[in-house]
Design a protein around this motif. Structure first.
Motif, PDB file in Angstrom:
ATOM      1  N   GLU A 212       0.837  -1.206   0.000  1.00 59.05           N
ATOM      2  CA  GLU A 212       0.000   0.000   0.000  1.00 59.05           C
ATOM      3  C   GLU A 212       0.873   1.258   0.000  1.00 59.05           C
ATOM      4  OE1 GLU A 212      -4.103   1.445   2.055  1.00 59.05           O
ATOM      5  OE2 GLU A 212      -2.606   0.579   3.414  1.00 59.05           O
ATOM      6  N   ALA A 213       1.924   1.279   0.795  1.00 58.32           N
ATOM      7  CA  ALA A 213       2.830   2.431   0.846  1.00 58.32           C
ATOM      8  C   ALA A 213       3.516   2.662  -0.496  1.00 58.32           C
ATOM      9  CB  ALA A 213       3.870   2.234   1.944  1.00 58.32           C
ATOM     10  N   ALA A 214       3.723   1.589  -1.267  1.00 56.34           N
ATOM     11  CA  ALA A 214       4.376   1.701  -2.574  1.00 56.34           C
ATOM     12  C   ALA A 214       3.397   2.066  -3.686  1.00 56.34           C
ATOM     13  CB  ALA A 214       5.085   0.395  -2.912  1.00 56.34           C
ATOM     14  N   GLY A 215       2.090   2.150  -3.362  1.00 57.42           N
ATOM     15  CA  GLY A 215       1.108   2.563  -4.359  1.00 57.42           C
ATOM     16  C   GLY A 215       0.046   1.550  -4.714  1.00 57.42           C
ATOM     17  N   ALA A 216       0.071   0.375  -4.080  1.00 60.22           N
ATOM     18  CA  ALA A 216      -0.951  -0.647  -4.354  1.00 60.22           C
ATOM     19  C   ALA A 216      -2.288  -0.236  -3.730  1.00 60.22           C
ATOM     20  CB  ALA A 216      -0.526  -1.994  -3.785  1.00 60.22           C
ATOM     21  N   ARG A 217      -3.347  -0.817  -4.247  1.00 55.26           N
ATOM     22  CA  ARG A 217      -4.681  -0.639  -3.671  1.00 55.26           C
ATOM     23  C   ARG A 217      -5.010  -1.916  -2.900  1.00 55.26           C
ATOM     24  NH1 ARG A 217      -9.918  -2.026  -5.553  1.00 55.26           N
ATOM     25  NH2 ARG A 217      -9.005  -2.762  -7.498  1.00 55.26           N
ATOM     26  N   ILE A 218      -5.319  -1.782  -1.623  1.00 55.95           N
ATOM     27  CA  ILE A 218      -5.722  -2.958  -0.837  1.00 55.95           C
ATOM     28  C   ILE A 218      -7.150  -3.308  -1.237  1.00 55.95           C
ATOM     29  CG2 ILE A 218      -6.095  -3.908   1.478  1.00 55.95           C
ATOM     30  CD1 ILE A 218      -3.124  -3.331   0.721  1.00 55.95           C
ATOM     31  N   VAL A 219      -7.332  -4.504  -1.744  1.00 58.11           N
ATOM     32  CA  VAL A 219      -8.636  -4.954  -2.233  1.00 58.11           C
ATOM     33  C   VAL A 219      -9.381  -5.704  -1.130  1.00 58.11           C
ATOM     34  CG1 VAL A 219      -9.773  -6.374  -3.982  1.00 58.11           C
ATOM     35  CG2 VAL A 219      -7.708  -5.107  -4.570  1.00 58.11           C
ATOM     36  N   LYS A 220      -8.626  -6.446  -0.324  1.00 63.33           N
ATOM     37  CA  LYS A 220      -9.221  -7.215   0.782  1.00 63.33           C
ATOM     38  C   LYS A 220      -8.236  -7.139   1.940  1.00 63.33           C
ATOM     39  CE  LYS A 220     -11.054 -11.824   1.809  1.00 63.33           C
ATOM     40  NZ  LYS A 220     -11.218 -13.178   1.233  1.00 63.33           N
ATOM     41  N   ALA A 221      -8.684  -6.558   3.039  1.00 58.40           N
ATOM     42  CA  ALA A 221      -7.826  -6.422   4.216  1.00 58.40           C
ATOM     43  C   ALA A 221      -7.453  -7.803   4.747  1.00 58.40           C
ATOM     44  CB  ALA A 221      -8.546  -5.622   5.301  1.00 58.40           C
ATOM     45  N   PRO A 222      -6.292  -7.922   5.402  1.00 56.52           N
ATOM     46  CA  PRO A 222      -5.887  -9.229   5.932  1.00 56.52           C
ATOM     47  C   PRO A 222      -6.891  -9.744   6.958  1.00 56.52           C
ATOM     48  CG  PRO A 222      -4.372  -7.497   6.659  1.00 56.52           C
ATOM     49  CD  PRO A 222      -5.321  -6.873   5.702  1.00 56.52           C
TER      50      PRO A 222
ATOM     51  N   SER B  60      -5.120 -14.154   5.159  1.00 58.42           N
ATOM     52  CA  SER B  60      -4.694 -13.550   3.903  1.00 58.42           C
ATOM     53  C   SER B  60      -5.426 -12.255   3.609  1.00 58.42           C
ATOM     54  CB  SER B  60      -4.881 -14.519   2.728  1.00 58.42           C
ATOM     55  OG  SER B  60      -6.229 -14.565   2.316  1.00 58.42           O
ATOM     56  N   GLY B  61      -4.868 -11.519   2.653  1.00 59.68           N
ATOM     57  CA  GLY B  61      -5.475 -10.316   2.115  1.00 59.68           C
ATOM     58  C   GLY B  61      -5.029 -10.176   0.669  1.00 59.68           C
ATOM     59  N   TYR B  62      -5.624  -9.234  -0.041  1.00 60.69           N
ATOM     60  CA  TYR B  62      -5.304  -9.024  -1.455  1.00 60.69           C
ATOM     61  C   TYR B  62      -4.972  -7.564  -1.729  1.00 60.69           C
ATOM     62  CZ  TYR B  62      -7.101 -13.560  -3.076  1.00 60.69           C
ATOM     63  OH  TYR B  62      -7.298 -14.897  -3.318  1.00 60.69           O
ATOM     64  N   PHE B  63      -4.023  -7.357  -2.657  1.00 56.77           N
ATOM     65  CA  PHE B  63      -3.810  -6.020  -3.188  1.00 56.77           C
ATOM     66  C   PHE B  63      -3.783  -6.077  -4.697  1.00 56.77           C
ATOM     67  CE2 PHE B  63       0.717  -7.344  -2.731  1.00 56.77           C
ATOM     68  CZ  PHE B  63       1.258  -6.931  -3.943  1.00 56.77           C
ATOM     69  N   SER B  64      -4.047  -4.922  -5.301  1.00 57.42           N
ATOM     70  CA  SER B  64      -3.955  -4.758  -6.743  1.00 57.42           C
ATOM     71  C   SER B  64      -2.746  -3.862  -6.993  1.00 57.42           C
ATOM     72  CB  SER B  64      -5.236  -4.108  -7.260  1.00 57.42           C
ATOM     73  OG  SER B  64      -5.152  -3.828  -8.633  1.00 57.42           O
ATOM     74  N   ASP B  65      -1.815  -4.320  -7.848  1.00 61.19           N
ATOM     75  CA  ASP B  65      -0.587  -3.554  -8.090  1.00 61.19           C
ATOM     76  C   ASP B  65      -0.849  -2.384  -9.043  1.00 61.19           C
ATOM     77  OD1 ASP B  65      -0.549  -4.511 -10.721  1.00 61.19           O
ATOM     78  OD2 ASP B  65       1.241  -5.723 -10.453  1.00 61.19           O
ATOM     79  N   LEU B  66       0.191  -1.702  -9.451  1.00 59.80           N
ATOM     80  CA  LEU B  66       0.073  -0.515 -10.292  1.00 59.80           C
ATOM     81  C   LEU B  66      -0.572  -0.799 -11.639  1.00 59.80           C
ATOM     82  CD1 LEU B  66       3.621   1.036  -9.658  1.00 59.80           C
ATOM     83  CD2 LEU B  66       1.489   1.470  -8.409  1.00 59.80           C
ATOM     84  N   ASP B  67      -0.484  -2.045 -12.108  1.00 58.58           N
ATOM     85  CA  ASP B  67      -1.052  -2.424 -13.397  1.00 58.58           C
ATOM     86  C   ASP B  67      -2.334  -3.236 -13.275  1.00 58.58           C
ATOM     87  OD1 ASP B  67       0.921  -1.576 -15.670  1.00 58.58           O
ATOM     88  OD2 ASP B  67       2.157  -2.242 -13.998  1.00 58.58           O
ATOM     89  N   GLY B  68      -2.867  -3.356 -12.059  1.00 58.54           N
ATOM     90  CA  GLY B  68      -4.132  -4.047 -11.863  1.00 58.54           C
ATOM     91  C   GLY B  68      -4.027  -5.543 -11.658  1.00 58.54           C
TER      92      GLY B  68
END
Length: 145
Positions: A93-103, A112-120
């Protein structure tokens, strides 16, 4: 018979420099850049980053270059414990990802949790009680006692 394995996972990215900086921040592994491709050496499987359009072109000039929504693929980063899951998601998240599902606790007994990176691309960051890691960082199923 030799064992088959996945050796490199290549992601097509919109901005190679930004993606390289992002993954260095999230994974903590110094990237190697050669001939316009970023390689991030990880235990077992490397991550490669390559410009999206060039990756499609490398496959075939007939591959349609489109991006939208969920494509049915996720990438997993398995952690050593629950705290690592939270830490890795925080770094993402600090690097720019969007947290999709919190841990959170999972139906299968993990965390577990999920993030979406800069390219989705969707990444699951997970810990499971059935996994352990070898000395060189490869994940394996725990041996029954």
């Amino acid at each position: 018979m030799k064992i088959s394995r996945v050796t490199i996972l290549t992601l097509g990215v919109a901005d190679l420099d930004k993606a390289t900086t992002f993954y260095h921040a999230v994974l903590g592994t110094p990237p190697n850049i050669a001939d316009g491709i970023t390689f991030i050496q990880l235990p077992g499987t490397w991550l490669a980053l390559y410009p999206f359009e060039k990756l499609a072109e490398d496959i075939s000039p007939d591959v349609p270059v489109t991006r939208s929504g969920f494509n049915g693929v996720t990438i997993a980063h398995n952690a050593h414990n629950k705290n690592d899951v939270v830490e890795i998601l925080s770094r993402a998240e600090a690097a720019g990802a969007r947290i999709v599902k919190a841990p959170q606790e999972t139906f299968w007994g993990g965390f577990s949790g999920y993030f979406s990176d800069l390219d989705g691309y969707y990444w699951e960051v997970a810990w499971g009680p059935m996994f352990e890691f070898t000395e060189n960082g490869e994940m394996k199923f725990k041996e029954e006692a």
